[in-house]
Design a protein around this motif. Structure first.
Motif, mmCIF file in Angstrom:
data_model
loop_
_atom_site.group_PDB
_atom_site.id
_atom_site.type_symbol
_atom_site.label_atom_id
_atom_site.label_comp_id
_atom_site.label_asym_id
_atom_site.label_seq_id
_atom_site.Cartn_x
_atom_site.Cartn_y
_atom_site.Cartn_z
ATOM 1 N N LYS B 127 0.923 -1.274 0.044
ATOM 2 C CA LYS B 127 -0.018 0.069 0.166
ATOM 3 C C LYS B 127 0.648 1.273 -0.089
ATOM 4 C CE LYS B 127 -4.354 -1.274 2.308
ATOM 5 N NZ LYS B 127 -4.972 -1.041 3.610
ATOM 6 N N GLU B 146 -6.566 5.733 -0.699
ATOM 7 C CA GLU B 146 -6.836 4.566 0.298
ATOM 8 C C GLU B 146 -7.313 3.389 -0.356
ATOM 9 O OE1 GLU B 146 -5.857 3.040 3.253
ATOM 10 O OE2 GLU B 146 -4.322 4.655 3.503
ATOM 11 N N ALA B 149 -5.281 1.907 -2.938
ATOM 12 C CA ALA B 149 -4.008 1.186 -2.500
ATOM 13 C C ALA B 149 -4.528 0.038 -1.942
ATOM 14 C CB ALA B 149 -3.219 2.119 -1.251
ATOM 15 N N HIS B 150 -5.701 -0.109 -1.439
ATOM 16 C CA HIS B 150 -6.296 -1.565 -0.859
ATOM 17 C C HIS B 150 -6.510 -2.260 -1.976
ATOM 18 C CE1 HIS B 150 -8.082 -3.693 2.130
ATOM 19 N NE2 HIS B 150 -9.049 -4.280 1.243
ATOM 20 N N SER B 153 -3.138 -3.691 -3.486
ATOM 21 C CA SER B 153 -2.304 -4.591 -2.614
ATOM 22 C C SER B 153 -3.060 -6.045 -2.636
ATOM 23 C CB SER B 153 -1.925 -3.900 -1.250
ATOM 24 O OG SER B 153 -3.171 -3.474 -0.800
#
Lengths: 190, 190
Positions: B127, B146, B149-150, B153
């Protein structure tokens, strides 16, 4: 009339047991929960509990099964709307349903036994539905259907994880725009 | 010369301990592994073990840390190749490294204590690197960094899971074509 009163009593007993069980799962591991403390918290006597459940494993199993039954119905309904303008509404309904179930699911997903594995069950259903929906297209492209289904189902479950961790209901438009940004704009490649 | 012989002895002892530990993790839960059986399997005496490790938690923690150090170096190197033609080679090197580490990682990923949580550590690093690499672009698009990135990943980790479950080394071209098929061709929308 008498029958109806009995039915309501059964529903209420089961609800108390489920509620106490989910409360306990917030505080401690499934392994360390005993039926005895479950009964104390639910204010239910032993005989009533064992009328409906064999043990705590049976209780957990039934709760997972009840959820999975609803989940499968929702996903199957989504499948019928694949090429419809109403798809965003149908998908938002699924996310709303999943968000409303967050307390139940967060608790049930913590349980891991040989027979209780809700995360894997959900992933399996998502994979199967993906394969069913895209079988012809993927065969044409000669792609690895298994890998696509794995990535797809993992992505869906990661969205749920995000909703639960952040206590935030995600909506179709928001998700699609993020997915487009990550995968369409080649961010993953650059 | 004497020093060198001692160093080799230390390395050999540690290797025996690590090997026995990973073998045990294949058979049983981390919780139920004892230092006693670890020593018996590694053919190492108690004093030698406690010279290098405080207990089994310390051993597990050190193994996770050693892996994470290597992982972070590889991911940082990848970052430098973001807009290079060599990116596929760099990424394939990461996948090859992860595939070679499959026995170690499969075992370590099973351990969950308050201090040992390798999956979460890997996701956290992925992340952070994603956010660092795409900060400006995502800010411009006004997207939820966010959430992106979640999803990113989780996707990377799901590819690892696929490699380990199927004992199959994935390659850059194959992964990209599957991702394109899932996300670019609007299969997720249709």
């Amino acid at each position: 009339m008498e029958q109806k009163r009995t039915d309501i009593r059964i529903i209420k007993s089961k609800e108390s047991i489920e509620k106490a069980f989910l409360e306990l799962l917030k505080e401690k591991d499934f392994d360390s929960i005993t039926v005895k403390e479950l009964l104390a918290n639910a204010r239910i006597n032993k005989a009533t509990f064992y009328k409906y459940y064999q043990d705590k494993y049976d209780l957990a199993h039934i709760l997972c099964q009840e959820f999975m039954d609803e989940y499968v119905i929702l996903l199957n309904r989504r499948q019928n709307y694949s090429s419809s303008n109403e798809l965003p509404i149908v998908i938002n309904n699924i996310y709303r349903f999943m968000f409303e179930k967050r307390e139940l699911l967060t608790s049930l997903l913590k349980i891991h036994t040989d027979d209780i594995h809700l995360y894997d069950d959900m992933q399996c259903v998502l994979k199967n539905i993906y394969i069913m929906m895209n079988h012809n297209l993927l065969k044409k492209h000669g792609k690895d259907l298994e890998l696509c289904a794995h990535i797809f189902s993992s992505t869906i479950l990661s969205l749920l994880e995000y909703m639960y961790n952040n206590n935030e209901l995600l909506e179709y438009e928001h998700i699609i725009s993020c997915l487009n940004l990550i995968f369409k704009s080649n961010l993953i490649i650059n």
